[in-house]
Design a protein around this motif. Structure first.
Motif, PDB file in Angstrom:
ATOM      1  N   GLN A  27     -14.491   2.612 -42.304  1.00  0.00           N
ATOM      2  CA  GLN A  27     -13.765   3.667 -43.019  1.00  0.00           C
ATOM      3  C   GLN A  27     -14.289   5.053 -42.630  1.00  0.00           C
ATOM      4  OE1 GLN A  27     -14.999   0.931 -44.323  1.00  0.00           O
ATOM      5  NE2 GLN A  27     -13.247  -0.179 -45.190  1.00  0.00           N
ATOM      6  N   TRP A  28     -15.610   5.156 -42.513  1.00  0.00           N
ATOM      7  CA  TRP A  28     -16.176   6.450 -42.125  1.00  0.00           C
ATOM      8  C   TRP A  28     -15.852   6.762 -40.663  1.00  0.00           C
ATOM      9  CZ3 TRP A  28     -21.318   8.288 -44.586  1.00  0.00           C
ATOM     10  CH2 TRP A  28     -21.248   8.129 -45.976  1.00  0.00           C
ATOM     11  N   ARG A  29     -15.811   5.723 -39.849  1.00  0.00           N
ATOM     12  CA  ARG A  29     -15.455   5.938 -38.446  1.00  0.00           C
ATOM     13  C   ARG A  29     -14.029   6.466 -38.349  1.00  0.00           C
ATOM     14  NH1 ARG A  29     -16.402   1.024 -36.763  1.00  0.00           N
ATOM     15  NH2 ARG A  29     -18.644   1.464 -36.809  1.00  0.00           N
ATOM     16  N   ASP A  30     -13.144   5.952 -39.186  1.00  0.00           N
ATOM     17  CA  ASP A  30     -11.764   6.421 -39.197  1.00  0.00           C
ATOM     18  C   ASP A  30     -11.695   7.882 -39.632  1.00  0.00           C
ATOM     19  OD1 ASP A  30      -8.990   6.346 -39.000  1.00  0.00           O
ATOM     20  OD2 ASP A  30      -8.738   5.676 -41.078  1.00  0.00           O
ATOM     21  N   ALA A  31     -12.490   8.235 -40.650  1.00  0.00           N
ATOM     22  CA  ALA A  31     -12.525   9.639 -41.105  1.00  0.00           C
ATOM     23  C   ALA A  31     -13.022  10.549 -39.995  1.00  0.00           C
ATOM     24  CB  ALA A  31     -13.420   9.759 -42.339  1.00  0.00           C
ATOM     25  N   ALA A  32     -14.010  10.079 -39.232  1.00  0.00           N
ATOM     26  CA  ALA A  32     -14.536  10.891 -38.137  1.00  0.00           C
ATOM     27  C   ALA A  32     -13.485  11.098 -37.066  1.00  0.00           C
ATOM     28  CB  ALA A  32     -15.779  10.224 -37.544  1.00  0.00           C
TER      29      ALA A  32
ATOM     30  N   ASP B  12     -10.271  11.865 -47.229  1.00  0.00           N
ATOM     31  CA  ASP B  12     -10.284  13.329 -47.227  1.00  0.00           C
ATOM     32  C   ASP B  12     -11.685  13.862 -47.519  1.00  0.00           C
ATOM     33  OD1 ASP B  12     -10.229  12.385 -49.813  1.00  0.00           O
ATOM     34  OD2 ASP B  12      -8.919  13.968 -50.589  1.00  0.00           O
ATOM     35  N   ILE B  13     -12.414  13.193 -48.430  1.00  0.00           N
ATOM     36  CA  ILE B  13     -13.795  13.612 -48.701  1.00  0.00           C
ATOM     37  C   ILE B  13     -14.677  13.307 -47.492  1.00  0.00           C
ATOM     38  CG2 ILE B  13     -15.814  13.226 -50.157  1.00  0.00           C
ATOM     39  CD1 ILE B  13     -13.955  12.681 -52.470  1.00  0.00           C
ATOM     40  N   GLY B  14     -14.476  12.144 -46.896  1.00  0.00           N
ATOM     41  CA  GLY B  14     -15.236  11.820 -45.691  1.00  0.00           C
ATOM     42  C   GLY B  14     -15.001  12.835 -44.592  1.00  0.00           C
ATOM     43  N   GLY B  15     -13.763  13.306 -44.472  1.00  0.00           N
ATOM     44  CA  GLY B  15     -13.466  14.316 -43.458  1.00  0.00           C
ATOM     45  C   GLY B  15     -14.188  15.622 -43.709  1.00  0.00           C
TER      46      GLY B  15
END
Length: 437
Positions: A74-79, A50-53
């Motif tokens: 993990q960041w790719r998933d947030a993107a 949620d923070i990454g989003g």
């Protein structure tokens, strides 16, 4: 949620300091990313989704969004979870020498094109490279590519069409007017506008100088199609709006292009061109003070409305028969919306406090920018002239993109560090509109 946003702001600050375009597009980094890594696992991968989003949603530049997605899975998933809910990233300014600029970043960044120099047209996020064996389109951001037919491969309607000529004062002239058959063998033939209207429809304005014609095909087809006996016009722009194709010529008449399918191949073809709005054009005339106004026209959709933007360029005329010279900084815009019910252009005083119009010969778009903290109701434009279609010349060596506030009486050049030479090699400067990774 406020706590999430505070943490996201910290991450955002870190990103702005550490992520650059080279992180996204450097070939060396892309290769290194494929190799096994011995470094310890980065704590950034523990960032909650949620923070990454929230962090991702605060990135207006495509370069930052792409770099964010490359940090870790993990960041790719947030993107990926955010891209469907976010507005499109801000456009990139492309120059023919293979340089890209992210124009709204507070610090200047020039982006190597990695072999993408020498394009001859632009369509959304695609660079167009016409070749003998076809038109090669490549997306410099995703590296995707595909082919369209070569301009030498055109299916004529009717198939037996020929150029018709008559003699006037001992010279051959097109009879009764210039058609595709009169220009199709010219070495100067080029694509001035390309639209990927749908997965099954590609439309192009193809011609020489002030004269062009509408060609159509579908991706994967072996040839374009053209109505061989239709009159070529001084088309200024073309737009695909609410499922229909529209064009505008220098007479400011709005034309709708009706499309049918070839019964044997299923390929799209022009069946009829009809006038929807009759313009009230004006044409260049020299005033008593030896000045004159030239113009450029653009079609662009904004908030579900089809707009015509008319740019006026004040020029001085050195003498009888001389080429007009642009008076630097003296340019203006008027914007009109298409009133289809009453078949007329209606002048508007604003395009909206949240809207920016990015206007270019090859690619234009309206974008909402309030979420990025940018002022709206501006037009950002380029001095991107057509080959062999110059109504005036320049008395300055360099140019940049300009910004015009609707209703004002002057032009701003908002980025003093971005400029390029006014020469034939650089006239194809264009806006690129990337999609998220």
């Amino acid at each position: 949620m406020p706590g999430v946003r505070r943490i996201a702001c910290r991450v955002w600050d870190w990103l702005r300091c550490t992520i650059t375009w080279s992180c996204c597009f450097s070939a060396g980094l892309m290769e290194a990313d494929k190799k096994p890594r011995s470094q310890p696992r980065s704590p950034w991968s523990d960032l909650p989704l949620d923070i990454g989003g929230v962090v991702f949603s605060r990135l207006p530049r495509y370069a930052d969004r792409a770099a964010f997605a490359l940090v870790c899975p993990q960041w790719r998933d947030a993107a990926r979870r955010q891209v469907l809910t976010l507005p499109l990233p801000l456009p990139v300014l492309a120059l023919p020498d293979g340089t890209f600029y992210s124009i709204f970043y507070p610090k200047l960044y020039s982006f190597p094109g990695c072999g993408f120099a020498g394009y001859e047209s632009v369509c959304d996020s695609w660079l167009v490279f016409p070749r003998d064996d076809g038109c090669f389109l490549v997306n410099p951001f995703s590296r995707a590519s595909f082919m369209l037919p070569a301009l030498s491969s055109v299916r004529l309607l009717p198939p037996n069409a020929v150029a018709k000529w008559s003699l006037e004062d001992g010279s051959q002239v097109a009879d009764p007017y210039i058609t595709w058959m009169h220009i199709n063998t010219s070495e100067k033939l080029h694509i001035s506008k390309l639209l990927l209207c749908s997965p099954n429809l590609v439309a192009a304005l193809v011609g020489i100088g002030h004269t062009s014609q509408i060609l159509m095909c579908q991706p994967g087809a072996s040839s374009w199609s053209v109505r061989a006996y239709d009159q070529c016009k001084g088309f200024e722009d073309m737009a695909f709006y609410q499922g229909k194709l529209y064009t505008i010529a220098n007479d400011e008449n709005l034309l709708v292009v009706n499309i049918s399918q070839d019964h044997s191949t299923g390929d799209p073809q022009v069946s009829r061109i009809g006038q929807i709005i009759k313009g009230e054009p004006w044409y260049p005339a020299v005033f008593e003070d030896d000045t004159m106004c030239c113009k450029k026209l653009y079609l662009v959709e904004s908030h579900g409305v089809l707009l015509m933007a008319r740019r006026t360029i004040m020029c001085r005329v050195p003498g009888p028969g001389a080429v007009p010279i642009e008076v630097a900084g003296l340019t203006g815009f008027e914007v009109y919306k298409a009133d289809f019910e009453h078949s007329r252009w209606v002048k508007v005083s604003t395009v909206g406090d949240d809207q920016l119009l990015f206007l270019g010969r090859r690619c234009s778009r309206a974008m909402s920018v309030s979420q990025y903290g940018l002022p709206g109701d501006y037009i950002l434009f380029l001095d991107d002239d057509e080959e062999n279609r110059m109504d005036y010349c320049y008395d300055r060596e360099n140019t940049s993109f300009g910004a015009y506030k609707l209703g004002s009486d002057g032009v701003l050049f908002p980025h003093p560090y971005i400029s390029w030479k006014l020469c034939d090699e650089m006239r194809l400067a264009a806006w690129l509109f990337p999609r998220d990774p």
